[in-house]
Design a protein around this motif. Sequence first.
Motif, PDB file in Angstrom:
ATOM      1  N   ILE A  83       0.844  -1.087  -0.037  1.00 44.59           N
ATOM      2  CA  ILE A  83      -0.139   0.013  -0.059  1.00 44.59           C
ATOM      3  C   ILE A  83       0.927   1.334  -0.092  1.00 44.59           C
ATOM      4  CG2 ILE A  83      -1.603   1.239   1.317  1.00 44.59           C
ATOM      5  CD1 ILE A  83      -2.833  -1.569   2.487  1.00 44.59           C
ATOM      6  N   LEU A  84       1.836   1.177   0.929  1.00 42.28           N
ATOM      7  CA  LEU A  84       2.719   2.354   0.878  1.00 42.28           C
ATOM      8  C   LEU A  84       3.659   2.466  -0.367  1.00 42.28           C
ATOM      9  CD1 LEU A  84       4.151   4.753   2.604  1.00 42.28           C
ATOM     10  CD2 LEU A  84       5.817   3.057   3.218  1.00 42.28           C
ATOM     11  N   ILE A  85       4.111   1.419  -0.904  1.00 40.76           N
ATOM     12  CA  ILE A  85       4.850   1.427  -2.087  1.00 40.76           C
ATOM     13  C   ILE A  85       4.187   1.864  -3.327  1.00 40.76           C
ATOM     14  CG2 ILE A  85       5.982  -0.070  -3.944  1.00 40.76           C
ATOM     15  CD1 ILE A  85       6.898  -1.949  -1.490  1.00 40.76           C
ATOM     16  N   HIS A  86       2.975   1.522  -3.303  1.00 38.25           N
ATOM     17  CA  HIS A  86       2.123   1.692  -4.826  1.00 38.25           C
ATOM     18  C   HIS A  86       1.400   2.957  -4.672  1.00 38.25           C
ATOM     19  CE1 HIS A  86       2.717  -1.942  -6.783  1.00 38.25           C
ATOM     20  NE2 HIS A  86       2.581  -2.638  -5.765  1.00 38.25           N
ATOM     21  N   GLY A  87       1.224   3.627  -3.238  1.00 40.03           N
ATOM     22  CA  GLY A  87       0.594   4.923  -2.938  1.00 40.03           C
ATOM     23  C   GLY A  87       1.654   6.066  -3.362  1.00 40.03           C
ATOM     24  N   SER A  88       2.807   5.621  -3.021  1.00 47.68           N
ATOM     25  CA  SER A  88       3.948   6.599  -3.136  1.00 47.68           C
ATOM     26  C   SER A  88       4.302   6.639  -4.812  1.00 47.68           C
ATOM     27  CB  SER A  88       5.479   6.121  -2.723  1.00 47.68           C
ATOM     28  OG  SER A  88       6.428   6.710  -2.933  1.00 47.68           O
ATOM     29  N   ASP A  89       4.329   5.462  -5.466  1.00 45.36           N
ATOM     30  CA  ASP A  89       4.197   5.363  -6.861  1.00 45.36           C
ATOM     31  C   ASP A  89       3.156   6.323  -7.515  1.00 45.36           C
ATOM     32  OD1 ASP A  89       6.381   3.518  -6.665  1.00 45.36           O
ATOM     33  OD2 ASP A  89       5.257   1.845  -7.263  1.00 45.36           O
ATOM     34  N   ALA A  91       1.560   8.876  -6.231  1.00 49.61           N
ATOM     35  CA  ALA A  91       1.811  10.180  -5.881  1.00 49.61           C
ATOM     36  C   ALA A  91       2.632  10.788  -6.690  1.00 49.61           C
ATOM     37  CB  ALA A  91       2.159  10.458  -4.535  1.00 49.61           C
ATOM     38  N   THR A  92       3.911  10.001  -6.945  1.00 56.51           N
ATOM     39  CA  THR A  92       5.115  10.365  -7.883  1.00 56.51           C
ATOM     40  C   THR A  92       4.713  10.544  -9.239  1.00 56.51           C
ATOM     41  OG1 THR A  92       6.642   9.222  -6.377  1.00 56.51           O
ATOM     42  CG2 THR A  92       7.458   9.677  -8.718  1.00 56.51           C
ATOM     43  N   ALA A  93       3.888   9.491  -9.675  1.00 60.05           N
ATOM     44  CA  ALA A  93       3.672   9.793 -11.278  1.00 60.05           C
ATOM     45  C   ALA A  93       2.294  10.923 -11.458  1.00 60.05           C
ATOM     46  CB  ALA A  93       2.555   8.426 -11.582  1.00 60.05           C
ATOM     47  N   LEU A  98       1.330  16.617 -13.223  1.00 58.86           N
ATOM     48  CA  LEU A  98       1.103  17.978 -13.125  1.00 58.86           C
ATOM     49  C   LEU A  98       2.114  18.934 -13.139  1.00 58.86           C
ATOM     50  CD1 LEU A  98      -1.091  17.142  -9.434  1.00 58.86           C
ATOM     51  CD2 LEU A  98      -1.714  17.690 -11.807  1.00 58.86           C
ATOM     52  N   HIS A  99       3.347  18.699 -12.948  1.00 60.16           N
ATOM     53  CA  HIS A  99       4.412  19.557 -13.160  1.00 60.16           C
ATOM     54  C   HIS A  99       4.971  19.487 -14.687  1.00 60.16           C
ATOM     55  CE1 HIS A  99       5.547  20.588  -8.756  1.00 60.16           C
ATOM     56  NE2 HIS A  99       4.528  20.046  -8.737  1.00 60.16           N
ATOM     57  N   GLY A 100       4.415  18.842 -15.297  1.00 64.52           N
ATOM     58  CA  GLY A 100       4.887  18.622 -16.961  1.00 64.52           C
ATOM     59  C   GLY A 100       5.967  17.888 -17.399  1.00 64.52           C
ATOM     60  N   HIS A 101       6.401  17.064 -16.275  1.00 65.98           N
ATOM     61  CA  HIS A 101       7.773  16.499 -16.571  1.00 65.98           C
ATOM     62  C   HIS A 101       7.844  15.176 -17.421  1.00 65.98           C
ATOM     63  CE1 HIS A 101       9.676  19.191 -13.870  1.00 65.98           C
ATOM     64  NE2 HIS A 101       9.142  18.781 -12.797  1.00 65.98           N
ATOM     65  N   VAL A 102       6.741  14.780 -17.803  1.00 63.97           N
ATOM     66  CA  VAL A 102       6.482  13.470 -18.583  1.00 63.97           C
ATOM     67  C   VAL A 102       5.108  14.204 -19.522  1.00 63.97           C
ATOM     68  CG1 VAL A 102       7.283  11.904 -17.302  1.00 63.97           C
ATOM     69  CG2 VAL A 102       4.850  12.515 -16.965  1.00 63.97           C
ATOM     70  N   PRO A 104       1.461  14.115 -20.988  1.00 64.66           N
ATOM     71  CA  PRO A 104       0.189  13.826 -20.415  1.00 64.66           C
ATOM     72  C   PRO A 104      -0.295  12.713 -20.331  1.00 64.66           C
ATOM     73  CG  PRO A 104       0.004  15.778 -21.586  1.00 64.66           C
ATOM     74  CD  PRO A 104       1.274  15.377 -21.986  1.00 64.66           C
ATOM     75  N   ARG A 105      -0.202  11.861 -21.550  1.00 61.08           N
ATOM     76  CA  ARG A 105      -0.718  10.556 -21.780  1.00 61.08           C
ATOM     77  C   ARG A 105       0.227   9.372 -20.839  1.00 61.08           C
ATOM     78  NH1 ARG A 105       0.008   5.614 -24.772  1.00 61.08           N
ATOM     79  NH2 ARG A 105      -2.117   4.743 -25.345  1.00 61.08           N
ATOM     80  N   THR A 106       1.452   9.715 -20.665  1.00 59.61           N
ATOM     81  CA  THR A 106       2.356   8.926 -19.973  1.00 59.61           C
ATOM     82  C   THR A 106       1.997   9.173 -18.477  1.00 59.61           C
ATOM     83  OG1 THR A 106       3.990   8.875 -21.472  1.00 59.61           O
ATOM     84  CG2 THR A 106       4.595   8.558 -19.341  1.00 59.61           C
ATOM     85  N   ALA A 107       1.803  10.454 -18.229  1.00 62.01           N
ATOM     86  CA  ALA A 107       1.264  10.799 -16.932  1.00 62.01           C
ATOM     87  C   ALA A 107      -0.109  10.071 -16.436  1.00 62.01           C
ATOM     88  CB  ALA A 107       1.469  12.331 -16.411  1.00 62.01           C
ATOM     89  N   PHE A 108      -0.878  10.296 -17.184  1.00 61.53           N
ATOM     90  CA  PHE A 108      -2.127   9.722 -16.819  1.00 61.53           C
ATOM     91  C   PHE A 108      -2.097   8.115 -16.709  1.00 61.53           C
ATOM     92  CE2 PHE A 108      -5.865   7.098 -18.265  1.00 61.53           C
ATOM     93  CZ  PHE A 108      -6.941   7.826 -17.352  1.00 61.53           C
ATOM     94  N   LEU A 109      -1.428   7.339 -17.887  1.00 56.65           N
ATOM     95  CA  LEU A 109      -1.187   6.010 -17.812  1.00 56.65           C
ATOM     96  C   LEU A 109      -0.602   5.504 -16.383  1.00 56.65           C
ATOM     97  CD1 LEU A 109      -0.696   5.021 -21.434  1.00 56.65           C
ATOM     98  CD2 LEU A 109      -2.772   4.558 -20.133  1.00 56.65           C
ATOM     99  N   THR A 110       0.491   6.037 -16.248  1.00 56.48           N
ATOM    100  CA  THR A 110       1.141   5.751 -14.902  1.00 56.48           C
ATOM    101  C   THR A 110       0.480   5.936 -13.745  1.00 56.48           C
ATOM    102  OG1 THR A 110       2.717   7.664 -15.174  1.00 56.48           O
ATOM    103  CG2 THR A 110       3.674   5.818 -16.095  1.00 56.48           C
ATOM    104  N   THR A 111      -0.066   7.173 -13.537  1.00 55.97           N
ATOM    105  CA  THR A 111      -1.011   7.412 -12.441  1.00 55.97           C
ATOM    106  C   THR A 111      -2.023   6.327 -12.352  1.00 55.97           C
ATOM    107  OG1 THR A 111      -0.111   9.564 -12.362  1.00 55.97           O
ATOM    108  CG2 THR A 111      -2.229   9.204 -11.302  1.00 55.97           C
ATOM    109  N   PHE A 112      -2.575   6.096 -13.276  1.00 57.07           N
ATOM    110  CA  PHE A 112      -3.746   5.117 -13.241  1.00 57.07           C
ATOM    111  C   PHE A 112      -3.337   3.760 -12.798  1.00 57.07           C
ATOM    112  CE2 PHE A 112      -6.470   1.900 -15.310  1.00 57.07           C
ATOM    113  CZ  PHE A 112      -7.702   2.256 -14.832  1.00 57.07           C
ATOM    114  N   ILE A 113      -2.252   3.254 -13.404  1.00 53.98           N
ATOM    115  CA  ILE A 113      -1.748   2.115 -13.062  1.00 53.98           C
ATOM    116  C   ILE A 113      -1.139   1.949 -11.896  1.00 53.98           C
ATOM    117  CG2 ILE A 113       0.149   0.441 -13.662  1.00 53.98           C
ATOM    118  CD1 ILE A 113       0.019   1.063 -16.537  1.00 53.98           C
ATOM    119  N   SER A 114      -0.544   2.845 -11.417  1.00 53.82           N
ATOM    120  CA  SER A 114      -0.203   2.889  -9.953  1.00 53.82           C
ATOM    121  C   SER A 114      -1.208   2.991  -8.948  1.00 53.82           C
ATOM    122  CB  SER A 114       0.949   4.040  -9.513  1.00 53.82           C
ATOM    123  OG  SER A 114       2.055   3.633 -10.333  1.00 53.82           O
TER     124      SER A 114
END
Length: 137
Positions: A83-89, A91-93, A98-102, A104-114
């Motif tokens: 729970i902690l590992i994936h919650g951290s993942d 938040a990071t994604a 949100l900061h535009g470092h990746v 938008p599609r990548t940000a959405f997919l990685t956040t969704f998967i995490s």
Amino acid sequence: MATVPLSARPLPVYVLAGIRLFNGAAGLLAPEMLIRRFDPDRDPPSPAAVYAFRLFGIRTVLLGLDLLTHSGDRLRDDVCEGILIHGSDTATAATLGLHGHVPPRTAFLTTFISAVNTALAIGAGVSLANSSKDKRK
């Protein structure tokens, strides 16, 4: 190490283990493919990024194997750590997006998967807690 038959595990444990094994193997065996999703303009990928994906790849494979080989309190601890590992993942994604470092599609997919992985870890924890209560009755 105590083991429990695979059939005695709640479904979320299997699904999370499968996702971890798949993603970990991808990080170990094909880090360049994953890196291109985060940094499509850099070719070849940074050696530091390849190292990081392989580092987290083996970690993720081992975490997946833990879900299939541990039992009892050790399995419950593994799930709580998940729970902690994936919650951290998650938040990071989300933060990267949100900061535009990746892209938008990548940000959405990685956040969704995490987030799905976080939900699976929570579901596995609830299922294991309920099965422990049932055994004590």
